[in-house]
Design an enzyme around this catalytic site. Structure first.
Site, PDB file in Angstrom:
ATOM      1  N   GLU A   1      -1.641  -8.607  45.964  1.00 56.48           N
ATOM      2  CA  GLU A   1      -1.208 -10.003  45.958  1.00 56.48           C
ATOM      3  C   GLU A   1       0.281 -10.081  46.247  1.00 56.48           C
ATOM      4  O   GLU A   1       1.001  -9.079  46.156  1.00 56.48           O
ATOM      5  CB  GLU A   1      -1.515 -10.651  44.607  1.00 56.48           C
TER       6      GLU A   1
ATOM      7  N   HIS B   1       2.304  -5.547  36.046  1.00 61.19           N
ATOM      8  CA  HIS B   1       3.171  -6.690  36.314  1.00 61.19           C
ATOM      9  C   HIS B   1       2.921  -7.823  35.319  1.00 61.19           C
ATOM     10  O   HIS B   1       1.895  -7.855  34.640  1.00 61.19           O
ATOM     11  CB  HIS B   1       2.963  -7.202  37.742  1.00 61.19           C
TER      12      HIS B   1
ATOM     13  N   ARG C   1      -6.213  -6.926  31.597  1.00 64.39           N
ATOM     14  CA  ARG C   1      -5.104  -7.373  30.765  1.00 64.39           C
ATOM     15  C   ARG C   1      -4.713  -6.243  29.814  1.00 64.39           C
ATOM     16  O   ARG C   1      -5.525  -5.766  29.017  1.00 64.39           O
ATOM     17  CB  ARG C   1      -5.543  -8.627  29.992  1.00 64.39           C
TER      18      ARG C   1
ATOM     19  N   HIS D   1      -4.362  -4.717  38.562  1.00 67.25           N
ATOM     20  CA  HIS D   1      -5.586  -4.913  39.329  1.00 67.25           C
ATOM     21  C   HIS D   1      -5.999  -3.608  40.003  1.00 67.25           C
ATOM     22  O   HIS D   1      -5.142  -2.813  40.414  1.00 67.25           O
ATOM     23  CB  HIS D   1      -5.386  -5.977  40.411  1.00 67.25           C
TER      24      HIS D   1
END
Length: 274
Positions: A82, A140, A160, A65
């Site tokens: 996050e 991740h 992605r 991200h």
């Protein structure tokens, strides 16, 4: 004072499950598996944070991200840091965070194309009770057999990099550009500040606390919204009843009563706890 019980939004995913978690109804065997449950703020508001439960039966894609600066350069409101509180995990469950060794972006791109990115990543074993903070730029992937709560900046900008051959769009150029392909360094955890209060995250984008049951009276700063996420137990806050599997937003002065044995998360935006 304002307490609002949030609606839930169930998201069907091919990597989801038919057996969820106490507090959530399982989908019928002939229905699609559920991978995520989101808590939605009423109206068209776009709050700073988003709370989700995730239920995995397969590995999720390798992704990354952008940070706030990178996101805003693309006209987006914010990036995405996050974190994950692991509620349950099968014995061999893993989460990939960062790379085993520092690699350059061209190596990362080539590995994403030929699939060797799986071997570049640091797959860490996970168990119930574990906690991980994944800052923007961290490459991740969440593995199979995991139930977790995700607290994140409210952004669905996901690049992605690799998806195990599934027929979904990749975002190699954007993803590689924002990636920081280095070994993962755990985020500092301040730890307990009282017997019934533990600080899991203190900035830079949000604060996440873990509370035990009991009565708690507190006041949120003006303009700040808090998210109360009961993992176990039930209670009442400002006249609004809640139980595990729900989420309540809070503003202003708050009077919380949670039954003994309750396990609560409390999140709010900012870099410092109040």
């Amino acid at each position: 004072m304002t307490a609002t019980l949030l609606a839930t939004h169930r998201v069907e995913k091919p990597w989801g499950r038919h057996t969820l978690w106490p507090g959530f109804a399982d989908p019928a065997p002939d229905q699609e598996p559920v991978g995520e449950i989101w808590f939605q703020t009423p109206g068209n508001a776009a709050p700073d944070l988003l709370i989700k439960y995730l239920f995995t039966s397969e590995k999720l894609s390798v992704q990354v991200h952008p940070n706030d600066e990178q996101a805003r350069a693309r006209g987006l409101p914010r990036g995405k840091d996050e974190c994950w509180v692991i509620l349950d995990a099968e014995p061999d469950s893993t989460i990939a965070l960062g790379t085993k060794e520092p690699v350059d972006r061209e190596t990362l791109r080539a590995a994403a194309l030929d699939g060797s990115i799986e071997d570049l990543l640091d797959w860490k074993p996970v168990k119930a009770g574990d906690f991980f903070y994944s800052a923007s730029g961290t490459v991740h992937a969440i593995g199979a057999g995991i139930t977790l709560v995700e607290v994140q900046q409210n952004s669905e900008t996901t690049y992605r990099l690799y998806d195990y051959g599934r027929p979904r769009e990749l975002h190699l150029e954007d993803g590689v550009a924002v990636s920081d392909p280095v070994p993962y360094v755990p985020h500092p955890m301040p730890g307990k500040v009282a017997d019934d209060r533990e600080i899991l995250v203190e900035g830079p984008k949000f604060v996440l606390e873990r509370w035990q049951g009991g009565r708690r009276v507190f006041t949120l700063p003006a303009g700040v919204t808090g998210w109360l996420i009961p993992l176990a137990g039930e209670g009442v806050v400002d006249g609004v009843a809640f139980h595990a599997g729900e989420c309540v937003t809070l503003e202003g002065e708050c009077d919380l009563h949670a039954e003994t044995g309750s396990d609560l998360l409390f999140a709010y935006p900012g870099a410092r706890r109040f």
